[in-house]
Scaffold this motif. Structure first.
Motif, PDB file in Angstrom:
ATOM      1  N   GLY A  49     -29.080 -67.131 -43.013  1.00 59.88           N
ATOM      2  CA  GLY A  49     -29.182 -66.051 -42.040  1.00 59.88           C
ATOM      3  C   GLY A  49     -28.047 -65.924 -41.059  1.00 59.88           C
ATOM      4  N   LEU A  50     -26.983 -66.718 -41.210  1.00 56.84           N
ATOM      5  CA  LEU A  50     -25.852 -66.675 -40.273  1.00 56.84           C
ATOM      6  C   LEU A  50     -24.717 -65.882 -40.900  1.00 56.84           C
ATOM      7  CD1 LEU A  50     -25.925 -70.421 -39.145  1.00 56.84           C
ATOM      8  CD2 LEU A  50     -27.072 -68.454 -38.088  1.00 56.84           C
ATOM      9  N   VAL A  51     -24.421 -64.715 -40.314  1.00 55.51           N
ATOM     10  CA  VAL A  51     -23.473 -63.782 -40.922  1.00 55.51           C
ATOM     11  C   VAL A  51     -22.296 -63.532 -39.995  1.00 55.51           C
ATOM     12  CG1 VAL A  51     -23.171 -61.484 -41.912  1.00 55.51           C
ATOM     13  CG2 VAL A  51     -25.360 -62.675 -42.162  1.00 55.51           C
ATOM     14  N   TYR A  52     -21.094 -63.654 -40.528  1.00 52.77           N
ATOM     15  CA  TYR A  52     -19.873 -63.341 -39.802  1.00 52.77           C
ATOM     16  C   TYR A  52     -18.790 -63.011 -40.814  1.00 52.77           C
ATOM     17  CZ  TYR A  52     -19.213 -68.279 -41.010  1.00 52.77           C
ATOM     18  OH  TYR A  52     -19.152 -69.464 -41.694  1.00 52.77           O
ATOM     19  N   PHE A  53     -17.677 -62.461 -40.318  1.00 52.24           N
ATOM     20  CA  PHE A  53     -16.587 -62.036 -41.187  1.00 52.24           C
ATOM     21  C   PHE A  53     -15.270 -62.525 -40.595  1.00 52.24           C
ATOM     22  CE2 PHE A  53     -20.129 -59.195 -41.609  1.00 52.24           C
ATOM     23  CZ  PHE A  53     -20.240 -58.981 -42.975  1.00 52.24           C
ATOM     24  N   ASP A  54     -14.430 -63.105 -41.443  1.00 53.05           N
ATOM     25  CA  ASP A  54     -13.162 -63.674 -40.990  1.00 53.05           C
ATOM     26  C   ASP A  54     -11.975 -62.740 -41.171  1.00 53.05           C
ATOM     27  OD1 ASP A  54     -14.053 -66.266 -40.130  1.00 53.05           O
ATOM     28  OD2 ASP A  54     -14.314 -66.811 -42.242  1.00 53.05           O
ATOM     29  N   THR A  55     -12.071 -61.785 -42.082  1.00 57.36           N
ATOM     30  CA  THR A  55     -10.923 -60.948 -42.414  1.00 57.36           C
ATOM     31  C   THR A  55     -11.316 -59.477 -42.475  1.00 57.36           C
ATOM     32  OG1 THR A  55     -11.265 -61.006 -44.821  1.00 57.36           O
ATOM     33  CG2 THR A  55     -10.015 -62.839 -43.829  1.00 57.36           C
ATOM     34  N   PHE A  56     -10.313 -58.617 -42.377  1.00 62.19           N
ATOM     35  CA  PHE A  56     -10.557 -57.184 -42.525  1.00 62.19           C
ATOM     36  C   PHE A  56     -11.026 -56.856 -43.936  1.00 62.19           C
ATOM     37  CE2 PHE A  56      -8.157 -56.770 -38.576  1.00 62.19           C
ATOM     38  CZ  PHE A  56      -8.827 -55.723 -37.952  1.00 62.19           C
ATOM     39  N   GLU A  57     -10.541 -57.598 -44.934  1.00 62.58           N
ATOM     40  CA  GLU A  57     -10.980 -57.344 -46.309  1.00 62.58           C
ATOM     41  C   GLU A  57     -12.487 -57.574 -46.443  1.00 62.58           C
ATOM     42  OE1 GLU A  57      -6.624 -58.336 -46.521  1.00 62.58           O
ATOM     43  OE2 GLU A  57      -8.371 -59.137 -45.464  1.00 62.58           O
ATOM     44  N   GLU A 164      -7.744 -61.830 -32.406  1.00 59.93           N
ATOM     45  CA  GLU A 164      -7.003 -62.852 -31.673  1.00 59.93           C
ATOM     46  C   GLU A 164      -5.514 -62.748 -31.987  1.00 59.93           C
ATOM     47  OE1 GLU A 164      -9.504 -66.533 -30.764  1.00 59.93           O
ATOM     48  OE2 GLU A 164      -9.955 -66.158 -32.870  1.00 59.93           O
ATOM     49  N   PRO A 165      -4.671 -63.495 -31.246  1.00 59.29           N
ATOM     50  CA  PRO A 165      -3.217 -63.402 -31.479  1.00 59.29           C
ATOM     51  C   PRO A 165      -2.806 -63.687 -32.918  1.00 59.29           C
ATOM     52  CG  PRO A 165      -3.636 -64.516 -29.403  1.00 59.29           C
ATOM     53  CD  PRO A 165      -4.976 -64.338 -30.058  1.00 59.29           C
ATOM     54  N   GLN A 166      -3.546 -64.569 -33.597  1.00 59.19           N
ATOM     55  CA  GLN A 166      -3.178 -64.949 -34.956  1.00 59.19           C
ATOM     56  C   GLN A 166      -3.869 -64.119 -36.037  1.00 59.19           C
ATOM     57  OE1 GLN A 166      -5.097 -66.613 -32.904  1.00 59.19           O
ATOM     58  NE2 GLN A 166      -6.856 -67.513 -33.944  1.00 59.19           N
ATOM     59  N   THR A 167      -4.720 -63.153 -35.640  1.00 58.03           N
ATOM     60  CA  THR A 167      -5.435 -62.342 -36.631  1.00 58.03           C
ATOM     61  C   THR A 167      -4.462 -61.471 -37.417  1.00 58.03           C
ATOM     62  OG1 THR A 167      -7.393 -62.251 -35.199  1.00 58.03           O
ATOM     63  CG2 THR A 167      -7.243 -60.618 -36.970  1.00 58.03           C
ATOM     64  N   PRO A 168      -4.438 -61.571 -38.755  1.00 53.99           N
ATOM     65  CA  PRO A 168      -3.521 -60.742 -39.534  1.00 53.99           C
ATOM     66  C   PRO A 168      -4.045 -59.325 -39.752  1.00 53.99           C
ATOM     67  CG  PRO A 168      -4.761 -62.170 -41.010  1.00 53.99           C
ATOM     68  CD  PRO A 168      -5.182 -62.530 -39.603  1.00 53.99           C
ATOM     69  N   LYS A 169      -3.117 -58.427 -40.029  1.00 57.59           N
ATOM     70  CA  LYS A 169      -3.431 -57.053 -40.454  1.00 57.59           C
ATOM     71  C   LYS A 169      -4.196 -56.266 -39.392  1.00 57.59           C
ATOM     72  CE  LYS A 169      -3.468 -58.486 -45.300  1.00 57.59           C
ATOM     73  NZ  LYS A 169      -4.207 -58.505 -46.573  1.00 57.59           N
ATOM     74  N   MET A 170      -3.791 -56.431 -38.149  1.00 56.95           N
ATOM     75  CA  MET A 170      -4.460 -55.712 -37.069  1.00 56.95           C
ATOM     76  C   MET A 170      -4.375 -54.198 -37.239  1.00 56.95           C
ATOM     77  SD  MET A 170      -3.435 -55.802 -33.036  1.00 56.95           S
ATOM     78  CE  MET A 170      -4.181 -54.728 -31.826  1.00 56.95           C
ATOM     79  N   ASP A 171      -3.337 -53.713 -37.891  1.00 54.13           N
ATOM     80  CA  ASP A 171      -3.159 -52.272 -38.069  1.00 54.13           C
ATOM     81  C   ASP A 171      -4.316 -51.648 -38.843  1.00 54.13           C
ATOM     82  OD1 ASP A 171      -1.792 -53.927 -40.145  1.00 54.13           O
ATOM     83  OD2 ASP A 171      -1.569 -51.985 -41.140  1.00 54.13           O
ATOM     84  N   ARG A 172      -5.088 -52.464 -39.582  1.00 49.04           N
ATOM     85  CA  ARG A 172      -6.203 -51.925 -40.369  1.00 49.04           C
ATOM     86  C   ARG A 172      -7.368 -51.474 -39.480  1.00 49.04           C
ATOM     87  NH1 ARG A 172      -6.243 -55.324 -45.977  1.00 49.04           N
ATOM     88  NH2 ARG A 172      -7.896 -53.854 -46.467  1.00 49.04           N
ATOM     89  N   LEU A 173      -7.334 -51.859 -38.215  1.00 52.72           N
ATOM     90  CA  LEU A 173      -8.391 -51.426 -37.298  1.00 52.72           C
ATOM     91  C   LEU A 173      -8.497 -49.908 -37.264  1.00 52.72           C
ATOM     92  CD1 LEU A 173     -10.436 -51.877 -34.966  1.00 52.72           C
ATOM     93  CD2 LEU A 173      -8.474 -51.913 -33.402  1.00 52.72           C
ATOM     94  N   LEU A 174      -7.358 -49.226 -37.321  1.00 47.75           N
ATOM     95  CA  LEU A 174      -7.345 -47.770 -37.147  1.00 47.75           C
ATOM     96  C   LEU A 174      -7.141 -47.007 -38.455  1.00 47.75           C
ATOM     97  CD1 LEU A 174      -5.328 -47.514 -33.799  1.00 47.75           C
ATOM     98  CD2 LEU A 174      -7.791 -47.682 -34.156  1.00 47.75           C
TER      99      LEU A 174
END
Length: 334
Positions: A49-57, A164-174
């Motif tokens: 039941g513990l759900v989280y996501f590490d990447t934009f993919e 966070e500062p090290q999060t890759p592919k931030m441009d995918r937010l938009l």
């Protein structure tokens, strides 16, 4: 008197600090889990039941049909029965931000084992209006055990979207699909599917220099996300990224975070506000017509990093902090 072109040494210093952090990287004696190890752990956690996501993919590939019933809260948000906020006049509201040892512990799962160590608990829920489940993941879904307990006490529950500062592919937010922001739709559908009440958005990374019109597009993203949520769900903005595209904590409501606050349900400020900053924020909010109960000033009850440059963090207790590693925020002047 300085000229209008005199360099902003504080901003220059922050950028140098960020570059050094990027170059030096994490401490060599603290190895990070591999991508495969993180993915395997995420799948094991999902089974309880513990759900989280590490990447934009991972975020973009999610679909409501992926949701297991054990991952869903089954307790609707009940009306508050406390008379805490029934007094006449302006009301102080309290937001409690959970941040305990990385989050997603076994005792928070749907099949917890007997406790053999310290756990995080939340007492006196009648005084809490909003609870934010926080962990250092890209996307934090509150565990259903937390949602059910809090909803029974009339407390709304928010997940966290954290870049966070090290999060890759931030441009995918938009990025958009068929003219709509992909991430905004996913965030809306996740809140509905898992049964919680909205999001805290915390962007701790400078905007990509390759993205044109970043600020305007981010405001459009926030507008779309807030509108797509039902009227009972919230989107809160954390005081980090500014309209100039860099991370520069304002410690209050200013012209550098105003558009983001006006597009969302409220502001959660950084912890280094002062009485002067608080008063300035109050005047600015009144000028803009923003209800004061939508501005939450952070109090750090863990009191980390109090030796950093600038004003000390506002802590509780005032000396040393409380050692609970939990953010406590309220508009204390109301």
């Amino acid at each position: 008197m300085y000229s209008a072109t005199f360099p902003d040494w504080k901003r220059i210093g922050r950028r140098i600090s960020k570059k050094l952090r990027d170059v030096l990287g994490p401490h060599p004696n603290v190895p990070s889990p591999s991508v495969e190890e993180r993915r395997a752990q995420r799948l094991r956690d999902a089974l309880v039941g513990l759900v989280y996501f590490d990447t934009f993919e991972e975020l973009e590939s999610w679909h409501p049909t992926n949701v297991d019933p054990i991952q869903q809260a089954n307790q609707p948000l009940l009306p508050r029965v406390s008379n805490v906020h029934n007094q006449d006049g302006p009301k102080t509201r309290l937001l409690l931000c959970h941040d305990y040892k990385g989050g997603y512990h076994e005792y928070e799962s749907v099949r917890p084992s007997p406790l053999n160590s310290e756990s995080y608990s939340c007492k006196h829920l009648r005084y809490v209006d909003t609870f934010v489940y926080f962990s250092h993941k890209l996307l934090c879904i509150p565990p259903p055990a937390w949602i059910n307990v809090l909803h029974r006490h009339g407390v709304e529950v928010l997940g966290t979207f954290l870049i966070e500062p090290q999060t890759p592919k931030m441009d995918r937010l938009l990025m958009k699909t068929n003219g709509k922001f992909t991430v905004a739709k996913q965030l809306t559908d996740m809140a509905d599917a898992y049964g919680f009440d909205g999001w805290l958005l915390n962007i701790e990374q400078d905007a990509p220099v390759t993205c044109q019109d970043w600020h305007r597009n981010l405001v459009d993203f926030l507008d779309e996300l807030q509108v797509s949520m039902s009227k009972h769900k919230k989107v809160f903005w954390y005081d980090a990224l500014t309209t100039e595209g860099d991370v520069y904590y304002q410690n209050g409501l200013t012209s550098m975070n105003r558009p983001y606050v006006q597009s969302t349900s409220g502001l959660f400020t950084n912890y280094k506000w002062t009485e002067k900053k608080l008063a300035q924020s109050e005047l600015f909010a009144v000028e803009l017509g923003i209800p004061l109960t939508r501005i939450f000033f952070g109090i750090d009850v863990w009191a980390q990093n109090t030796d950093m440059p600038g004003p000390p963090r506002v802590t509780y207790p005032p000396v040393g902090g409380g050692g609970t590693n939990t953010g406590l925020v309220s508009f204390s002047r109301l």
